[in-house]
Write an enzyme that holds these catalytic residues in place. Structure first.
Site, PDB file in Angstrom:
ATOM      1  N   ARG A 152       0.855  -1.197   0.000  1.00 47.08           N
ATOM      2  CA  ARG A 152       0.000   0.000   0.000  1.00 47.08           C
ATOM      3  C   ARG A 152       0.885   1.238   0.000  1.00 47.08           C
ATOM      4  O   ARG A 152       1.629   1.476   0.951  1.00 47.08           O
ATOM      5  CB  ARG A 152      -0.932  -0.006   1.229  1.00 47.08           C
ATOM      6  CG  ARG A 152      -1.754   1.252   1.316  1.00 47.08           C
ATOM      7  CD  ARG A 152      -2.777   1.273   2.438  1.00 47.08           C
ATOM      8  NE  ARG A 152      -3.283   2.637   2.484  1.00 47.08           N
ATOM      9  CZ  ARG A 152      -3.380   3.380   3.567  1.00 47.08           C
ATOM     10  NH1 ARG A 152      -3.065   2.888   4.758  1.00 47.08           N
ATOM     11  NH2 ARG A 152      -3.800   4.618   3.489  1.00 47.08           N
ATOM     12  N   HIS A 203      -3.051  10.996   0.597  1.00 43.46           N
ATOM     13  CA  HIS A 203      -2.624  10.813   1.999  1.00 43.46           C
ATOM     14  C   HIS A 203      -2.135  12.181   2.491  1.00 43.46           C
ATOM     15  O   HIS A 203      -0.951  12.367   2.768  1.00 43.46           O
ATOM     16  CB  HIS A 203      -1.543   9.739   2.074  1.00 43.46           C
ATOM     17  CG  HIS A 203      -1.305   9.166   3.438  1.00 43.46           C
ATOM     18  ND1 HIS A 203      -1.432   7.822   3.724  1.00 43.46           N
ATOM     19  CD2 HIS A 203      -0.919   9.747   4.601  1.00 43.46           C
ATOM     20  CE1 HIS A 203      -1.129   7.609   5.000  1.00 43.46           C
ATOM     21  NE2 HIS A 203      -0.805   8.762   5.562  1.00 43.46           N
ATOM     22  N   GLU A 243      -7.565   8.292   6.069  1.00 42.68           N
ATOM     23  CA  GLU A 243      -7.877   8.908   7.367  1.00 42.68           C
ATOM     24  C   GLU A 243      -8.393  10.353   7.256  1.00 42.68           C
ATOM     25  O   GLU A 243      -7.760  11.294   7.756  1.00 42.68           O
ATOM     26  CB  GLU A 243      -6.650   8.871   8.284  1.00 42.68           C
ATOM     27  CG  GLU A 243      -6.163   7.470   8.581  1.00 42.68           C
ATOM     28  CD  GLU A 243      -4.935   7.439   9.498  1.00 42.68           C
ATOM     29  OE1 GLU A 243      -4.412   8.505   9.861  1.00 42.68           O
ATOM     30  OE2 GLU A 243      -4.510   6.335   9.840  1.00 42.68           O
ATOM     31  N   ASN A 294      -7.794   1.524   9.836  1.00 42.02           N
ATOM     32  CA  ASN A 294      -6.478   1.795  10.427  1.00 42.02           C
ATOM     33  C   ASN A 294      -6.688   1.837  11.932  1.00 42.02           C
ATOM     34  O   ASN A 294      -7.499   2.638  12.417  1.00 42.02           O
ATOM     35  CB  ASN A 294      -5.926   3.158   9.973  1.00 42.02           C
ATOM     36  CG  ASN A 294      -5.650   3.207   8.481  1.00 42.02           C
ATOM     37  OD1 ASN A 294      -5.855   2.235   7.761  1.00 42.02           O
ATOM     38  ND2 ASN A 294      -5.186   4.359   8.018  1.00 42.02           N
ATOM     39  N   TYR A 334      -4.884   2.120  15.746  1.00 37.17           N
ATOM     40  CA  TYR A 334      -3.702   2.365  16.585  1.00 37.17           C
ATOM     41  C   TYR A 334      -4.007   2.256  18.070  1.00 37.17           C
ATOM     42  O   TYR A 334      -3.247   1.638  18.805  1.00 37.17           O
ATOM     43  CB  TYR A 334      -3.086   3.737  16.255  1.00 37.17           C
ATOM     44  CG  TYR A 334      -2.384   3.687  14.918  1.00 37.17           C
ATOM     45  CD1 TYR A 334      -1.066   3.259  14.823  1.00 37.17           C
ATOM     46  CD2 TYR A 334      -3.073   3.978  13.746  1.00 37.17           C
ATOM     47  CE1 TYR A 334      -0.440   3.150  13.592  1.00 37.17           C
ATOM     48  CE2 TYR A 334      -2.456   3.865  12.508  1.00 37.17           C
ATOM     49  CZ  TYR A 334      -1.139   3.451  12.433  1.00 37.17           C
ATOM     50  OH  TYR A 334      -0.527   3.320  11.217  1.00 37.17           O
ATOM     51  N   GLU A 355      -3.866  -0.250   8.101  1.00 35.09           N
ATOM     52  CA  GLU A 355      -2.700   0.202   8.883  1.00 35.09           C
ATOM     53  C   GLU A 355      -2.832  -0.309  10.302  1.00 35.09           C
ATOM     54  O   GLU A 355      -3.917  -0.268  10.885  1.00 35.09           O
ATOM     55  CB  GLU A 355      -2.619   1.737   8.993  1.00 35.09           C
ATOM     56  CG  GLU A 355      -2.093   2.436   7.795  1.00 35.09           C
ATOM     57  CD  GLU A 355      -1.970   3.947   8.014  1.00 35.09           C
ATOM     58  OE1 GLU A 355      -1.730   4.400   9.156  1.00 35.09           O
ATOM     59  OE2 GLU A 355      -2.131   4.667   7.016  1.00 35.09           O
TER      60      GLU A 355
HETATM   61  O1  IFM Z   1       2.218   7.818  10.070  1.00 39.33           O
HETATM   62  C1  IFM Z   1       0.842   7.791  10.229  1.00 39.33           C
HETATM   63  C2  IFM Z   1       0.150   7.641   8.891  1.00 39.33           C
HETATM   64  O2  IFM Z   1       0.499   8.668   8.021  1.00 39.33           O
HETATM   65  C3  IFM Z   1      -1.341   7.654   9.053  1.00 39.33           C
HETATM   66  N1  IFM Z   1      -1.773   6.730  10.064  1.00 39.33           N
HETATM   67  C4  IFM Z   1      -1.079   6.741  11.320  1.00 39.33           C
HETATM   68  C5  IFM Z   1       0.412   6.639  11.104  1.00 39.33           C
HETATM   69  C6  IFM Z   1       1.152   6.599  12.450  1.00 39.33           C
HETATM   70  O3  IFM Z   1       0.867   7.706  13.218  1.00 39.33           O
END
Ligand code: IFM
Length: 439
Positions: free
Chosen positions: A77, A121, A166, A287, A289, A348
């Site tokens: 990706r 992005h 995002e 994505n 985190y 992600e």
């Molecule tokens: O680095 C970023 C990415 O650009 C978008 N998603 C989160 C990642 C980590 O913070």
């Protein structure tokens, strides 16, 4: 790895984005983006770091693709830089920009890896921002034109398409609190940017399909929202934050509607755009985190919630609490909320640590291996609970430019020495290679 068994057709990948790795910001006819402007502004980026060189992927992509081939991933990706394709954000494409991505994508295909492309992005061409950026409807139209150029040129080789990465981060960090480019501080007045990005998504899906592209989805970042305490006030604040961060970006696409909390902040006649936004999707990219905490707002807070750090967990060097089970919780909640949720890809997931090259020449990032083991275990549990997950892309292949935090957070499976541009695969690279190959 015994509990990490996934279906044989499961897609394993790595993710990157153009601005974070390419460098060469003034080469090949590329125009300026909002991130070039922002990084050149005093006080915006840690240590004043810029991304003029970044990981020099623009020149070193053959080496990076060779590493991906060694890693054995099925898919890569990457993102196109809008200002390489349309330096002014509109009009005829820049031939050198197309040629760069031709070389890159052809090399990815030759390595037996499927290109998965993000159209955008966050690197908005500066002239588009100067004309209003995501605060104006015209940007969505311009974006569709840009997506159409990419579709016409690359649909024959790109196997997965993601119009925007995002959009929540662009709306909140870019326009509401100004931590990211373009650096505006509009609080809830930033919400129209969510709508125009959602509209850009829908128009781009149409434009890509019209150009012959297939397998089109999203890459939205989502977090479970946890109330600081189980009180009516904190629960109401958490519901508001959930509406803002998650539902505002998922529901127009999946249900053709916005959460009630948001409606009064949207542009007039937003409802007319909902059918365009709710294009059928081939997959839904998540994505993930971390979870996000919320509490009732204190006196004088103009917002209906207050952010609270999620405590009691180890954190990464990007200040993210490490909560693998949050991924299971998120996926199961999406599966329950949205019965027609398309197949999911984790587009992600990853972590940053203080990775250093040791005296033996290796980078011993056991903490990343633990992170990935935990999150993939949680993903497996979500799949066992019925969520249809088809693939996982880890963030990231390489250490890269982490936006306002500069180069300090290292997210890669591969360490980059920014002085020499030397690449050193970390221990997690070997771990992921074994996982992917099933050995
Ligand atoms: O680095 C970023 C990415 O650009 C978008 N998603 C989160 C990642 C980590 O913070």
């Amino acid at each position: 790895m015994e509990n990490l068994t996934f279906p044989s057709e499961f897609v394993w990948g790595v993710s990157t984005s153009a601005f974070q790795i390419e460098g060469a910001t003034t080469e090949g006819g590329r125009g300026p983006s909002i991130w070039d402007t922002f990084t050149a502004t005093d006080g915006k980026i840690a240590r004043g770091e810029q991304a003029k060189v970044a990981a020099d992927h623009y020149h070193r992509y053959p080496e990076d693709i060779a590493m991906m081939a060694e890693l054995g991933v099925d898919a890569y990706r990457m993102s196109f830089a809008w200002p390489r394709i349309q330096p002014d954000g509109k009009g005829a494409p820049n031939a050198e920009g197309l040629a760069f991505y031709d070389r890159l994508i052809d090399a990815v295909c030759e390595a037996g890896i499927a290109p998965a492309a993000t159209v955008y992005h966050w690197d908005t061409p500066q002239p588009i921002e100067d004309a209003g950026g995501w605060l104006v409807r015209d940007t969505a139209e311009r974006f569709a034109e840009y997506a159409s150029i990419l579709g016409e040129h690359f649909a024959d080789r790109v196997k997965m398409w993601i119009p925007l990465n995002e959009p929540m981060v662009m709306s909140i960090y870019g326009y509401a609190i100004g931590e990211y480019a373009p650096g505006q501080f509009l609080l809830l007045d930033a919400i129209p940017t969510a709508h125009y990005q959602n509209l850009a998504h829908g128009l781009a899906v149409q434009a890509l399909r019209a150009a012959g592209a297939t397998n089109i989805g999203t890459a939205n970042n989502h977090s479970p929202i946890w109330a600081a305490a189980d009180t009516p006030a904190d629960n109401a604040a958490a519901a508001w934050l959930d509406a803002l961060l998650n539902r505002t970006f998922a529901e127009p696409l999946l249900l053709g509607s916005y959460p009630d909390e948001i409606v009064e902040h949207l542009p007039e006649r937003f409802a007319d755009d909902l059918p365009t936004i709710a294009q059928p999707l081939d997959f839904y990219g998540v994505n993930y985190y971390e979870p996000q905490g919320a509490a009732a707002p204190g006196e004088g807070n103009p917002l209906p919630f207050e952010l609270r750090p999620v405590e009691g967990y180890p954190v990464t060097t990007n200040d993210s609490p490490i909560v693998p089970d949050g991924l299971r919780e998120l996926l199961v909640s999406f599966h329950e909320r949205y019965p027609d949720l398309p197949p999911v890809y984790i587009t992600e997931n990853g972590c940053s640590f203080d990775d250093v090259v040791a005296s033996d020449g290796g980078v011993h990032d056991q903490d990343r291996i633990d992170f990935l083991t935990g999150h993939l275990g949680a993903l497996r549990e979500a799949m066992d609970a019925g969520v249809d997950v088809r693939g996982y892309f880890t963030w990231s292949l390489l250490d890269n430019f982490e936006w306002s935090k500069g180069y300090a957070p290292r997210f890669g499976l591969v360490h980059v020495d920014y002085e020499t541009q030397r690449r050193t695969p970390k221990d997690s690279f070997d771990w992921y290679r074994k996982l992917v190959s099933g050995t």
